[in-house]
Design a protein around this motif. Structure first.
Motif, PDB file in Angstrom:
ATOM      1  N   UNK A  79     -11.482  49.378 -56.296  1.00 53.18           N
ATOM      2  CA  UNK A  79     -12.609  48.796 -55.679  1.00 53.18           C
ATOM      3  C   UNK A  79     -12.945  47.469 -56.106  1.00 53.18           C
ATOM      4  N   UNK A  80     -12.810  47.108 -57.314  1.00 53.72           N
ATOM      5  CA  UNK A  80     -12.977  45.965 -57.880  1.00 53.72           C
ATOM      6  C   UNK A  80     -12.069  45.002 -57.607  1.00 53.72           C
ATOM      7  N   UNK A  81     -10.767  45.361 -57.671  1.00 53.28           N
ATOM      8  CA  UNK A  81      -9.624  44.231 -57.308  1.00 53.28           C
ATOM      9  C   UNK A  81      -9.714  43.987 -55.740  1.00 53.28           C
ATOM     10  N   UNK A  82      -9.925  45.019 -54.678  1.00 49.47           N
ATOM     11  CA  UNK A  82     -10.222  44.577 -53.544  1.00 49.47           C
ATOM     12  C   UNK A  82     -11.307  43.740 -53.278  1.00 49.47           C
ATOM     13  N   UNK A  83     -12.352  44.130 -53.816  1.00 47.79           N
ATOM     14  CA  UNK A  83     -13.605  43.207 -53.782  1.00 47.79           C
ATOM     15  C   UNK A  83     -13.273  41.723 -54.319  1.00 47.79           C
ATOM     16  N   UNK A  84     -12.768  41.583 -55.538  1.00 44.98           N
ATOM     17  CA  UNK A  84     -12.268  40.190 -55.700  1.00 44.98           C
ATOM     18  C   UNK A  84     -11.177  39.548 -54.916  1.00 44.98           C
ATOM     19  N   UNK A  85     -10.190  40.095 -53.939  1.00 45.16           N
ATOM     20  CA  UNK A  85      -9.454  39.427 -53.322  1.00 45.16           C
ATOM     21  C   UNK A  85      -9.764  39.485 -51.939  1.00 45.16           C
ATOM     22  N   UNK A 182      -1.214  36.746 -57.698  1.00 44.75           N
ATOM     23  CA  UNK A 182      -1.667  37.506 -58.634  1.00 44.75           C
ATOM     24  C   UNK A 182      -0.554  38.570 -59.118  1.00 44.75           C
ATOM     25  N   UNK A 183      -0.121  39.421 -58.169  1.00 47.51           N
ATOM     26  CA  UNK A 183       0.640  40.459 -58.071  1.00 47.51           C
ATOM     27  C   UNK A 183       2.077  39.732 -58.999  1.00 47.51           C
ATOM     28  N   UNK A 184       2.580  38.687 -58.574  1.00 44.90           N
ATOM     29  CA  UNK A 184       3.653  38.227 -59.307  1.00 44.90           C
ATOM     30  C   UNK A 184       3.473  38.050 -60.620  1.00 44.90           C
ATOM     31  N   UNK A 185       2.431  37.537 -61.034  1.00 45.65           N
ATOM     32  CA  UNK A 185       1.981  37.494 -62.436  1.00 45.65           C
ATOM     33  C   UNK A 185       1.837  38.745 -63.221  1.00 45.65           C
ATOM     34  N   UNK A 186       1.242  39.594 -62.597  1.00 47.21           N
ATOM     35  CA  UNK A 186       1.051  41.045 -63.075  1.00 47.21           C
ATOM     36  C   UNK A 186       2.391  41.676 -63.327  1.00 47.21           C
ATOM     37  N   UNK A 187       3.306  41.508 -62.324  1.00 49.95           N
ATOM     38  CA  UNK A 187       4.551  42.239 -62.450  1.00 49.95           C
ATOM     39  C   UNK A 187       5.356  41.639 -63.446  1.00 49.95           C
ATOM     40  N   UNK A 188       5.291  40.014 -63.712  1.00 46.77           N
ATOM     41  CA  UNK A 188       5.963  39.474 -64.545  1.00 46.77           C
ATOM     42  C   UNK A 188       5.552  39.932 -66.307  1.00 46.77           C
ATOM     43  N   UNK A 189       4.122  40.157 -66.123  1.00 50.60           N
ATOM     44  CA  UNK A 189       3.460  40.495 -67.689  1.00 50.60           C
ATOM     45  C   UNK A 189       4.094  41.769 -67.792  1.00 50.60           C
ATOM     46  N   UNK A 190       3.959  42.787 -66.970  1.00 48.69           N
ATOM     47  CA  UNK A 190       4.529  44.092 -66.897  1.00 48.69           C
ATOM     48  C   UNK A 190       5.838  44.263 -67.301  1.00 48.69           C
ATOM     49  N   UNK A 191       6.869  43.278 -67.031  1.00 53.17           N
ATOM     50  CA  UNK A 191       8.156  43.204 -67.062  1.00 53.17           C
ATOM     51  C   UNK A 191       8.564  42.240 -68.651  1.00 53.17           C
ATOM     52  N   UNK A 192       7.445  41.892 -68.833  1.00 58.15           N
ATOM     53  CA  UNK A 192       7.404  41.008 -70.546  1.00 58.15           C
ATOM     54  C   UNK A 192       8.287  39.757 -70.216  1.00 58.15           C
ATOM     55  N   UNK A 193       8.075  39.428 -68.852  1.00 57.24           N
ATOM     56  CA  UNK A 193       8.806  38.146 -68.688  1.00 57.24           C
ATOM     57  C   UNK A 193       7.677  36.913 -69.295  1.00 57.24           C
ATOM     58  N   UNK A 194       6.553  36.999 -69.023  1.00 57.39           N
ATOM     59  CA  UNK A 194       5.407  36.356 -69.700  1.00 57.39           C
ATOM     60  C   UNK A 194       4.343  37.240 -70.180  1.00 57.39           C
ATOM     61  N   UNK A 195       3.410  36.765 -70.997  1.00 58.12           N
ATOM     62  CA  UNK A 195       2.195  37.527 -71.312  1.00 58.12           C
ATOM     63  C   UNK A 195       1.094  36.919 -70.221  1.00 58.12           C
ATOM     64  N   UNK A 196       0.641  37.556 -69.672  1.00 51.74           N
ATOM     65  CA  UNK A 196      -0.778  37.069 -68.881  1.00 51.74           C
ATOM     66  C   UNK A 196      -1.800  37.633 -69.614  1.00 51.74           C
ATOM     67  N   UNK A 197      -2.541  36.269 -69.877  1.00 50.56           N
ATOM     68  CA  UNK A 197      -3.783  36.519 -70.677  1.00 50.56           C
ATOM     69  C   UNK A 197      -5.070  36.552 -69.963  1.00 50.56           C
ATOM     70  N   UNK A 198      -4.771  35.726 -68.784  1.00 51.40           N
ATOM     71  CA  UNK A 198      -6.230  35.632 -67.722  1.00 51.40           C
ATOM     72  C   UNK A 198      -5.475  34.920 -66.429  1.00 51.40           C
ATOM     73  N   UNK A 199      -6.332  35.595 -65.448  1.00 56.04           N
ATOM     74  CA  UNK A 199      -5.984  35.403 -64.149  1.00 56.04           C
ATOM     75  C   UNK A 199      -7.235  35.469 -63.475  1.00 56.04           C
ATOM     76  N   UNK A 200      -7.889  34.155 -63.077  1.00 55.31           N
ATOM     77  CA  UNK A 200      -9.135  34.263 -62.411  1.00 55.31           C
ATOM     78  C   UNK A 200      -8.747  33.952 -60.724  1.00 55.31           C
ATOM     79  N   UNK A 201      -9.283  34.349 -59.850  1.00 54.63           N
ATOM     80  CA  UNK A 201      -9.175  34.391 -58.345  1.00 54.63           C
ATOM     81  C   UNK A 201     -10.414  33.723 -58.014  1.00 54.63           C
ATOM     82  N   UNK A 202     -10.444  32.824 -57.103  1.00 56.41           N
ATOM     83  CA  UNK A 202     -11.365  32.061 -56.333  1.00 56.41           C
ATOM     84  C   UNK A 202     -12.428  33.092 -55.967  1.00 56.41           C
TER      85      UNK A 202
END
Length: 332
Positions: A79-85, A182-202
Protein backbone atom coordinates in the motif's frame (compact mmCIF):
# COMPACT_ATOMS: atom_id res chain seq x y z
CA UNK A 1 36.96 19.42 -16.08
CA UNK A 2 36.35 20.16 -19.76
CA UNK A 3 33.17 22.23 -19.58
CA UNK A 4 32.36 25.87 -18.93
CA UNK A 5 32.15 27.00 -15.33
CA UNK A 6 30.22 30.19 -15.97
CA UNK A 7 32.22 32.36 -13.59
CA UNK A 8 33.56 31.97 -10.09
CA UNK A 9 31.48 30.37 -7.40
CA UNK A 10 31.98 30.21 -3.66
CA UNK A 11 30.74 26.62 -3.48
CA UNK A 12 33.14 23.65 -3.65
CA UNK A 13 34.03 21.90 -6.87
CA UNK A 14 31.32 19.55 -8.06
CA UNK A 15 31.87 15.94 -7.09
CA UNK A 16 29.73 12.90 -7.75
CA UNK A 17 28.01 13.06 -4.39
CA UNK A 18 30.83 11.39 -2.44
CA UNK A 19 30.61 11.64 1.34
CA UNK A 20 30.83 9.50 4.45
CA UNK A 21 28.51 6.50 4.30
CA UNK A 22 24.88 7.16 5.21
CA UNK A 23 23.08 5.18 7.88
CA UNK A 24 19.83 5.28 5.90
CA UNK A 25 18.63 1.89 4.73
CA UNK A 26 15.26 2.68 3.16
CA UNK A 27 14.79 1.69 -0.48
CA UNK A 28 11.22 2.92 -0.65
CA UNK A 29 9.43 5.90 0.81
CA UNK A 30 6.98 5.44 3.70
CA UNK A 31 3.76 7.39 3.72
CA UNK A 32 4.14 9.83 6.58
CA UNK A 33 3.80 13.48 7.44
CA UNK A 34 6.73 14.38 5.20
CA UNK A 35 5.16 13.10 2.00
CA UNK A 36 1.50 13.21 2.91
CA UNK A 37 0.98 15.40 -0.15
CA UNK A 38 0.43 12.12 -2.01
CA UNK A 39 -2.68 11.54 0.05
CA UNK A 40 -3.94 15.06 0.60
CA UNK A 41 -7.06 16.47 -1.02
CA UNK A 42 -6.64 18.13 -4.39
CA UNK A 43 -9.45 20.16 -5.88
CA UNK A 44 -7.65 20.38 -9.22
CA UNK A 45 -6.25 17.54 -11.29
CA UNK A 46 -2.58 16.67 -11.39
CA UNK A 47 -0.85 18.07 -14.43
CA UNK A 48 -1.88 15.74 -17.23
CA UNK A 49 -4.94 14.26 -15.54
CA UNK A 50 -8.71 14.53 -15.78
CA UNK A 51 -11.26 14.04 -13.04
CA UNK A 52 -13.33 10.88 -12.87
CA UNK A 53 -16.14 10.71 -10.30
CA UNK A 54 -15.73 7.88 -7.79
CA UNK A 55 -18.44 5.24 -7.74
CA UNK A 56 -18.78 2.59 -5.07
CA UNK A 57 -19.13 -0.90 -6.52
CA UNK A 58 -18.02 -3.15 -3.66
CA UNK A 59 -18.98 -3.89 -0.07
CA UNK A 60 -18.46 -0.86 2.21
CA UNK A 61 -15.84 -1.11 4.96
CA UNK A 62 -17.05 0.44 8.20
CA UNK A 63 -14.41 -0.50 10.80
CA UNK A 64 -11.13 0.82 9.42
CA UNK A 65 -9.19 0.04 12.60
CA UNK A 66 -10.25 -3.61 12.48
CA UNK A 67 -9.16 -3.83 8.87
CA UNK A 68 -5.79 -2.30 9.76
CA UNK A 69 -5.17 -5.09 12.27
CA UNK A 70 -5.91 -7.75 9.64
CA UNK A 71 -3.18 -6.61 7.28
CA UNK A 72 0.26 -8.15 7.29
CA UNK A 73 3.57 -6.35 6.95
CA UNK A 74 3.75 -7.04 3.21
CA UNK A 75 0.21 -5.70 2.71
CA UNK A 76 1.22 -2.43 4.35
CA UNK A 77 4.42 -2.27 2.33
CA UNK A 78 2.49 -2.72 -0.92
CA UNK A 79 0.00 0.00 0.00
CA UNK A 80 2.74 2.46 0.91
CA UNK A 81 4.69 1.65 -2.23
CA UNK A 82 1.66 2.22 -4.47
CA UNK A 83 0.81 5.43 -2.59
CA UNK A 84 4.36 6.68 -3.04
CA UNK A 85 4.37 6.07 -6.79
CA UNK A 86 0.66 6.85 -7.37
CA UNK A 87 0.52 4.04 -9.97
CA UNK A 88 2.35 0.71 -10.21
CA UNK A 89 2.04 -2.25 -12.56
CA UNK A 90 1.80 -5.83 -11.32
CA UNK A 91 5.35 -6.46 -12.54
CA UNK A 92 6.68 -3.45 -10.65
CA UNK A 93 4.92 -4.49 -7.45
CA UNK A 94 6.30 -8.00 -7.90
CA UNK A 95 9.85 -6.64 -8.28
CA UNK A 96 9.59 -4.31 -5.29
CA UNK A 97 7.71 -6.57 -2.88
CA UNK A 98 8.23 -10.19 -3.99
CA UNK A 99 11.75 -10.01 -5.37
CA UNK A 100 13.07 -12.71 -3.05
CA UNK A 101 10.95 -15.31 -4.88
CA UNK A 102 11.66 -16.91 -8.29
CA UNK A 103 10.03 -14.82 -11.02
CA UNK A 104 7.14 -17.15 -11.87
CA UNK A 105 6.17 -17.90 -8.27
CA UNK A 106 6.72 -14.27 -7.31
CA UNK A 107 4.32 -13.15 -10.03
CA UNK A 108 1.66 -15.63 -8.89
CA UNK A 109 2.07 -14.56 -5.27
CA UNK A 110 1.82 -10.89 -6.24
CA UNK A 111 -1.32 -11.51 -8.27
CA UNK A 112 -2.98 -13.37 -5.37
CA UNK A 113 -2.21 -10.64 -2.84
CA UNK A 114 -3.23 -7.86 -5.22
CA UNK A 115 -6.52 -9.60 -5.95
CA UNK A 116 -7.25 -9.74 -2.21
CA UNK A 117 -6.32 -6.09 -1.66
CA UNK A 118 -8.53 -5.20 -4.62
CA UNK A 119 -11.47 -7.14 -3.15
CA UNK A 120 -10.97 -5.26 0.12
CA UNK A 121 -11.10 -1.96 -1.82
CA UNK A 122 -7.60 -1.08 -0.68
CA UNK A 123 -6.35 -1.02 -4.26
CA UNK A 124 -8.11 -0.45 -7.55
CA UNK A 125 -7.09 -0.89 -11.19
CA UNK A 126 -7.02 1.40 -14.18
CA UNK A 127 -9.06 0.37 -17.19
CA UNK A 128 -6.02 0.74 -19.44
CA UNK A 129 -3.34 -1.95 -19.33
CA UNK A 130 0.36 -1.68 -20.06
CA UNK A 131 1.05 -3.86 -23.08
CA UNK A 132 -2.60 -4.02 -24.10
CA UNK A 133 -5.11 -6.79 -23.48
CA UNK A 134 -2.57 -9.43 -24.52
CA UNK A 135 -0.50 -8.56 -21.43
CA UNK A 136 -3.17 -10.19 -19.26
CA UNK A 137 -3.26 -9.54 -15.53
CA UNK A 138 0.46 -8.67 -15.44
CA UNK A 139 -0.35 -5.52 -17.44
CA UNK A 140 -2.78 -4.20 -14.83
CA UNK A 141 -1.99 -0.85 -13.22
CA UNK A 142 -2.92 -0.40 -9.56
CA UNK A 143 -3.60 2.71 -7.51
CA UNK A 144 -4.88 3.40 -3.99
CA UNK A 145 -8.64 2.89 -3.74
CA UNK A 146 -11.03 4.67 -1.39
CA UNK A 147 -10.64 2.32 1.57
CA UNK A 148 -6.88 2.15 1.10
CA UNK A 149 -6.72 5.93 1.13
CA UNK A 150 -8.76 6.02 4.36
CA UNK A 151 -6.54 3.35 5.89
CA UNK A 152 -3.34 5.23 5.08
CA UNK A 153 -4.80 8.43 6.52
CA UNK A 154 -5.78 6.48 9.64
CA UNK A 155 -2.23 5.13 9.93
CA UNK A 156 -0.48 8.47 9.33
CA UNK A 157 -2.90 10.65 11.29
CA UNK A 158 -3.82 12.66 8.21
CA UNK A 159 -7.25 14.19 7.78
CA UNK A 160 -7.48 15.54 4.24
CA UNK A 161 -8.95 13.24 1.60
CA UNK A 162 -7.25 12.88 -1.77
CA UNK A 163 -9.56 12.70 -4.76
CA UNK A 164 -8.72 10.26 -7.53
CA UNK A 165 -8.09 11.60 -11.03
CA UNK A 166 -7.87 9.36 -14.08
CA UNK A 167 -4.39 9.93 -15.54
CA UNK A 168 -3.67 10.75 -19.14
CA UNK A 169 -1.38 8.29 -20.89
CA UNK A 170 1.47 10.81 -20.91
CA UNK A 171 1.26 11.35 -17.14
CA UNK A 172 0.92 7.61 -16.47
CA UNK A 173 3.89 6.72 -18.67
CA UNK A 174 6.08 9.18 -16.79
CA UNK A 175 5.01 7.90 -13.37
CA UNK A 176 5.66 4.30 -14.39
CA UNK A 177 9.05 5.26 -15.84
CA UNK A 178 10.00 6.79 -12.48
CA UNK A 179 8.92 3.53 -10.85
CA UNK A 180 11.10 1.62 -13.34
CA UNK A 181 14.12 3.57 -12.10
CA UNK A 182 13.27 2.66 -8.52
CA UNK A 183 12.81 -0.99 -9.51
CA UNK A 184 16.17 -1.04 -11.32
CA UNK A 185 17.95 0.31 -8.23
CA UNK A 186 16.21 -2.12 -5.88
CA UNK A 187 17.07 -5.06 -8.13
CA UNK A 188 20.69 -3.90 -8.42
CA UNK A 189 20.86 -3.76 -4.62
CA UNK A 190 19.32 -7.23 -4.35
CA UNK A 191 21.89 -8.59 -6.82
CA UNK A 192 24.71 -6.81 -4.92
CA UNK A 193 25.69 -4.71 -7.92
CA UNK A 194 25.37 -1.60 -5.75
CA UNK A 195 24.18 -0.91 -2.23
CA UNK A 196 21.04 1.22 -2.30
CA UNK A 197 21.04 3.30 0.86
CA UNK A 198 18.26 5.71 0.00
CA UNK A 199 15.76 6.27 -2.79
CA UNK A 200 13.33 9.18 -2.49
CA UNK A 201 10.53 9.55 -5.02
CA UNK A 202 9.00 12.91 -5.87
CA UNK A 203 7.73 14.88 -3.99
CA UNK A 204 9.91 13.60 -1.12
CA UNK A 205 12.93 14.12 -3.39
CA UNK A 206 12.10 17.80 -3.90
CA UNK A 207 14.15 20.59 -2.33
CA UNK A 208 12.49 23.76 -1.08
CA UNK A 209 14.73 26.77 -0.69
CA UNK A 210 14.85 30.56 -0.73
CA UNK A 211 16.33 31.99 -3.91
CA UNK A 212 17.62 35.39 -4.89
CA UNK A 213 15.45 38.22 -3.63
CA UNK A 214 13.77 36.02 -1.03
CA UNK A 215 11.66 34.05 -3.51
CA UNK A 216 10.51 30.65 -2.21
CA UNK A 217 11.47 28.06 -4.83
CA UNK A 218 11.27 24.29 -5.23
CA UNK A 219 13.70 22.10 -7.14
CA UNK A 220 11.72 19.12 -8.41
CA UNK A 221 13.80 16.05 -9.34
CA UNK A 222 11.92 12.84 -10.09
CA UNK A 223 14.11 10.84 -7.70
CA UNK A 224 17.02 11.25 -5.32
CA UNK A 225 19.27 8.25 -4.67
CA UNK A 226 22.26 7.37 -2.52
CA UNK A 227 24.31 4.32 -3.42
CA UNK A 228 27.60 2.70 -2.46
CA UNK A 229 29.67 0.73 -4.94
CA UNK A 230 30.79 -1.87 -4.31
CA UNK A 231 28.33 -2.71 -1.51
CA UNK A 232 29.82 -1.90 1.86
CA UNK A 233 32.01 0.90 0.52
CA UNK A 234 32.51 3.63 3.12
CA UNK A 235 31.80 6.33 0.53
CA UNK A 236 28.36 7.13 -0.83
CA UNK A 237 27.47 8.55 -4.23
CA UNK A 238 24.34 10.68 -4.41
CA UNK A 239 22.39 11.88 -7.41
CA UNK A 240 19.23 13.61 -8.50
CA UNK A 241 17.53 11.68 -11.30
CA UNK A 242 15.39 13.21 -14.05
CA UNK A 243 13.32 10.90 -16.26
CA UNK A 244 12.71 12.29 -19.75
CA UNK A 245 10.25 10.50 -22.03
CA UNK A 246 10.99 12.54 -25.15
CA UNK A 247 7.99 14.82 -24.72
CA UNK A 248 9.72 18.03 -23.59
CA UNK A 249 11.80 20.34 -25.78
CA UNK A 250 15.57 20.53 -25.31
CA UNK A 251 15.32 24.23 -24.24
CA UNK A 252 12.91 23.12 -21.50
CA UNK A 253 15.44 20.56 -20.27
CA UNK A 254 18.23 23.15 -20.35
CA UNK A 255 16.06 25.46 -18.25
CA UNK A 256 15.76 22.66 -15.68
CA UNK A 257 19.55 22.26 -15.74
CA UNK A 258 19.89 25.95 -14.91
CA UNK A 259 17.63 25.43 -11.91
CA UNK A 260 20.04 22.78 -10.62
CA UNK A 261 23.01 25.09 -11.19
CA UNK A 262 21.27 27.95 -9.36
CA UNK A 263 20.53 25.62 -6.44
CA UNK A 264 24.11 24.31 -6.42
CA UNK A 265 25.54 27.81 -6.13
CA UNK A 266 23.61 28.38 -2.91
CA UNK A 267 25.64 25.64 -1.20
CA UNK A 268 22.63 24.22 0.68
CA UNK A 269 23.10 20.63 -0.46
CA UNK A 270 26.85 20.82 0.10
CA UNK A 271 26.30 21.82 3.73
CA UNK A 272 24.25 18.65 4.18
CA UNK A 273 26.70 16.38 2.36
CA UNK A 274 30.20 17.30 3.54
CA UNK A 275 30.81 19.69 0.66
CA UNK A 276 29.56 17.43 -2.15
CA UNK A 277 26.76 18.25 -4.56
CA UNK A 278 24.86 15.29 -6.07
CA UNK A 279 25.30 14.47 -9.72
CA UNK A 280 22.28 15.24 -11.91
CA UNK A 281 21.39 12.21 -14.02
CA UNK A 282 19.19 12.63 -17.08
CA UNK A 283 17.72 9.24 -18.02
CA UNK A 284 16.39 9.91 -21.51
CA UNK A 285 14.26 7.73 -23.73
CA UNK A 286 11.69 8.18 -26.49
CA UNK A 287 9.27 6.14 -28.57
CA UNK A 288 11.97 5.74 -31.23
CA UNK A 289 15.52 4.72 -30.15
CA UNK A 290 17.18 6.91 -32.79
CA UNK A 291 15.15 9.91 -31.60
CA UNK A 292 16.21 9.20 -28.02
CA UNK A 293 19.89 9.12 -29.02
CA UNK A 294 19.54 12.39 -30.97
CA UNK A 295 17.93 14.02 -27.96
CA UNK A 296 20.68 12.82 -25.61
CA UNK A 297 23.30 14.28 -27.94
CA UNK A 298 21.35 17.52 -28.32
CA UNK A 299 21.07 18.00 -24.55
CA UNK A 300 24.78 17.28 -24.07
CA UNK A 301 25.68 19.83 -26.73
CA UNK A 302 23.31 22.42 -25.28
CA UNK A 303 24.82 22.01 -21.80
CA UNK A 304 28.37 22.25 -23.17
CA UNK A 305 27.46 25.44 -25.06
CA UNK A 306 25.85 27.16 -22.07
CA UNK A 307 28.43 29.32 -20.29
CA UNK A 308 26.35 29.30 -17.11
CA UNK A 309 26.33 25.50 -16.73
CA UNK A 310 29.04 23.17 -15.47
CA UNK A 311 29.05 20.17 -17.75
CA UNK A 312 30.65 17.94 -15.10
CA UNK A 313 27.46 18.25 -13.04
CA UNK A 314 25.23 16.44 -15.54
CA UNK A 315 25.17 12.79 -16.63
CA UNK A 316 23.08 12.01 -19.73
CA UNK A 317 22.25 8.34 -20.21
CA UNK A 318 19.85 5.80 -21.65
CA UNK A 319 17.72 4.01 -19.01
CA UNK A 320 19.74 0.78 -19.26
CA UNK A 321 22.93 2.69 -18.39
CA UNK A 322 21.74 3.75 -14.94
CA UNK A 323 23.05 0.82 -12.88
CA UNK A 324 26.47 0.74 -14.63
CA UNK A 325 26.72 4.48 -13.94
CA UNK A 326 25.99 3.88 -10.26
CA UNK A 327 28.60 1.13 -10.17
CA UNK A 328 31.15 3.68 -11.40
CA UNK A 329 30.23 6.16 -8.67
CA UNK A 330 28.16 8.32 -11.04
CA UNK A 331 31.28 8.96 -13.14
CA UNK A 332 31.02 8.74 -16.93
Amino acid sequence: MTGNEGGASSTPTVRAGIRAASTHSATSVPVNAENRVLLDANDGAHSGTTHRPWRQTRQPIRDISALAKQLGERDWSILRSVATHRFLTVRQIQALQFGELPEASGLRAAQRVLARLHDQRLLSRLAQRIGGIQAGSSGLVYYIDDVGERLLRFDSGGSARRRFHEPTRRFLDHQLAIADVHVALVQADRQEQVELLKCDIEPTAWRQYVGMGGARLTLKPDLYAETAAPPGNEYVDSCFIEVDMGTESIPTLVKKCREYEAYRRLGIEQDRNDGAFPAVVWSMTASDPSKAERRRQALRQAIDADRNLRNDLFRIIAPNELVPLMQQGCQL
